[in-house]
Write an enzyme that holds these catalytic residues in place. Sequence first.
Site, PDB file in Angstrom:
ATOM      1  N   HIS A 242       0.824  -1.206   0.000  1.00  0.00           N
ATOM      2  CA  HIS A 242       0.000   0.000   0.000  1.00  0.00           C
ATOM      3  C   HIS A 242       0.856   1.253   0.000  1.00  0.00           C
ATOM      4  O   HIS A 242       0.344   2.352   0.088  1.00  0.00           O
ATOM      5  CB  HIS A 242      -0.904   0.001   1.227  1.00  0.00           C
ATOM      6  CG  HIS A 242      -0.093  -0.099   2.464  1.00  0.00           C
ATOM      7  ND1 HIS A 242       0.425   0.999   3.071  1.00  0.00           N
ATOM      8  CD2 HIS A 242       0.375  -1.168   3.124  1.00  0.00           C
ATOM      9  CE1 HIS A 242       1.166   0.603   4.080  1.00  0.00           C
ATOM     10  NE2 HIS A 242       1.156  -0.705   4.134  1.00  0.00           N
ATOM     11  N   CYS A 243       2.209   1.099  -0.058  1.00  0.00           N
ATOM     12  CA  CYS A 243       3.076   2.291   0.002  1.00  0.00           C
ATOM     13  C   CYS A 243       3.653   2.658  -1.359  1.00  0.00           C
ATOM     14  O   CYS A 243       3.270   3.662  -1.942  1.00  0.00           O
ATOM     15  CB  CYS A 243       4.220   2.068   0.987  1.00  0.00           C
ATOM     16  SG  CYS A 243       3.680   1.979   2.693  1.00  0.00           S
ATOM     17  N   LEU A 244       4.550   1.814  -1.862  1.00  0.00           N
ATOM     18  CA  LEU A 244       5.309   2.227  -3.049  1.00  0.00           C
ATOM     19  C   LEU A 244       4.463   2.471  -4.294  1.00  0.00           C
ATOM     20  O   LEU A 244       4.720   3.425  -5.030  1.00  0.00           O
ATOM     21  CB  LEU A 244       6.420   1.214  -3.355  1.00  0.00           C
ATOM     22  CG  LEU A 244       7.551   1.190  -2.339  1.00  0.00           C
ATOM     23  CD1 LEU A 244       8.768   0.507  -2.912  1.00  0.00           C
ATOM     24  CD2 LEU A 244       7.911   2.585  -1.865  1.00  0.00           C
ATOM     25  N   ILE A 246       1.641   3.668  -4.401  1.00  0.00           N
ATOM     26  CA  ILE A 246       0.638   4.710  -4.149  1.00  0.00           C
ATOM     27  C   ILE A 246       1.245   6.029  -3.688  1.00  0.00           C
ATOM     28  O   ILE A 246       0.977   7.085  -4.253  1.00  0.00           O
ATOM     29  CB  ILE A 246      -0.378   4.193  -3.103  1.00  0.00           C
ATOM     30  CG1 ILE A 246      -1.147   3.009  -3.709  1.00  0.00           C
ATOM     31  CG2 ILE A 246      -1.333   5.295  -2.659  1.00  0.00           C
ATOM     32  CD1 ILE A 246      -1.966   2.243  -2.733  1.00  0.00           C
ATOM     33  N   ASP A 247       2.084   5.971  -2.649  1.00  0.00           N
ATOM     34  CA  ASP A 247       2.525   7.211  -1.997  1.00  0.00           C
ATOM     35  C   ASP A 247       3.217   8.206  -2.923  1.00  0.00           C
ATOM     36  O   ASP A 247       2.911   9.402  -2.878  1.00  0.00           O
ATOM     37  CB  ASP A 247       3.449   6.903  -0.805  1.00  0.00           C
ATOM     38  CG  ASP A 247       2.759   6.048   0.233  1.00  0.00           C
ATOM     39  OD1 ASP A 247       1.529   5.876   0.120  1.00  0.00           O
ATOM     40  OD2 ASP A 247       3.446   5.552   1.130  1.00  0.00           O
TER      41      ASP A 247
END
Length: 401
Positions: A242-244, A246-247
């Site tokens: 859910h990080c790379l 998206i962020d």
Amino acid sequence: MRAVEVGHDVVGYDVDESRVKRLASGESYVEDVPGDVVASALGSGRYVPTSDAGALAGFDVAVITVPTPLREGNPDLSYIEASAVTLGGHLRPGATVVLESTTYPGTTEELLGPLLEQTSGLAAGGDFLLGYSPERIDPGNPSWGLRNTPKVVSGIDARSLEAVEAFYGSLVERTVPVSSPKEAELAKLLENTFRHVNIALVNEIAMFAGDLGIDVWETIDAAATKPFGFLRFTPGPGVGGHCLPIDPSYLSWRVRRRLGHSFRFVELANDVNDHMPDYVVKRLMVALNRRRLPLNGSRVLVLGLAYKKNSSDDRESPATVLTERLLGLGAIVHAADPHVVEGHVDARVVRVDVTAAEVAAADAVVVLTDHDAFDYDAVAAARYVLDTRHRLPAAPNVEHL
Ligand SMILES: NC(=O)c1ccc[n+]([C@@H]2O[C@H](COP(=O)([O-])OP(=O)(O)OC[C@H]3O[C@@H](n4cnc5c(N)ncnc54)[C@H](O)[C@@H]3O)[C@@H](O)[C@H]2O)c1
């Protein structure tokens, strides 16, 4: 759990009733938190998981850790907005609200603060305290956990910073104050964008090194002996979680919105990383082609559906895209992942365990996520393995990314 441990009274409020039920029965749905820790927190009488917003009454500190996904490429801050409305009804003068969700710079001061003010009728800074502190959990990391990872803290003014720092100071070994929430918000996005860009760099090098007949893994190991100025990143079948994925897009969205131009590094890194599942398909096609086999009708055994080793998290996993591509090209796809029980995988994918018979029946095996639980001796006996993680030693039947 750490807040309970150090003696705070903690209400764990979540709108997801099934999660609350599991927590209330002493079950943890987070791999890094053992069930007995939840059970002993419940036993202490200082931890109440609940879906009843009434339990928020009288809070001193509220920490918001709701999802911040992308909707059609745009930041979706509706979860932060919903929590602000819920919290605003219970906000009292002197209380502190901290946002931890990853988001673009400006969210705390320009969105959360005004919403809390509207719903509570109180003034941010004057009546209640407000700040931002990014989460830095690396699930499964045995060395760096919540306690010993420095925590960046910020507040909208000096009193807010003092309150936020005091709260986290009770939980972690070291807090790192910065001058406003924007620096803290951007620091989190810088950290993730840094990883995203560096992974894209080694992915791109892996693709052309393969074409040049150069071993990229040996190259990276050699470069990594430099004791300064180099950090080791390894290629893979694409980025997930859910990080790379998206962020960095939160940041490029903000740059485009505010300044009207693109954040080229993020766009290029997205482009390279998003292309990796297609590159893996191409490598499989080339390998099968050598044996006069079309992908259409070939049986491919996919190892690992989670995006990360030894994890059950398959959010945004490259395995989802890869299995869809393989199915679209007519391959028969079998997949093994002891950690991912339900998952986001296509219903046509046959879920299996790694056995000698399963490996022998596959025309090609692709290692996407190198969980320790797999039997790699069995895998090494396959007719052909594409190992995207460099888990298996080199052999005539084994190719690395
Ligand atoms: N998990 C990590 O390792 C990690 C690391 C760094 C940053 N983050 C960031 O933290 C944030 C949360 O991530 P996560 O992995 O914990 O997500 P998650 O989806 O596992 O958990 C978020 C929870 O918030 C609940 N929720 C949604 N709306 C709510 C509301 N209005 N009121 C109360 N609860 C509500 C959901 O039901 C869910 O249980 C994201 O911004 C993410 O980018 C997470």
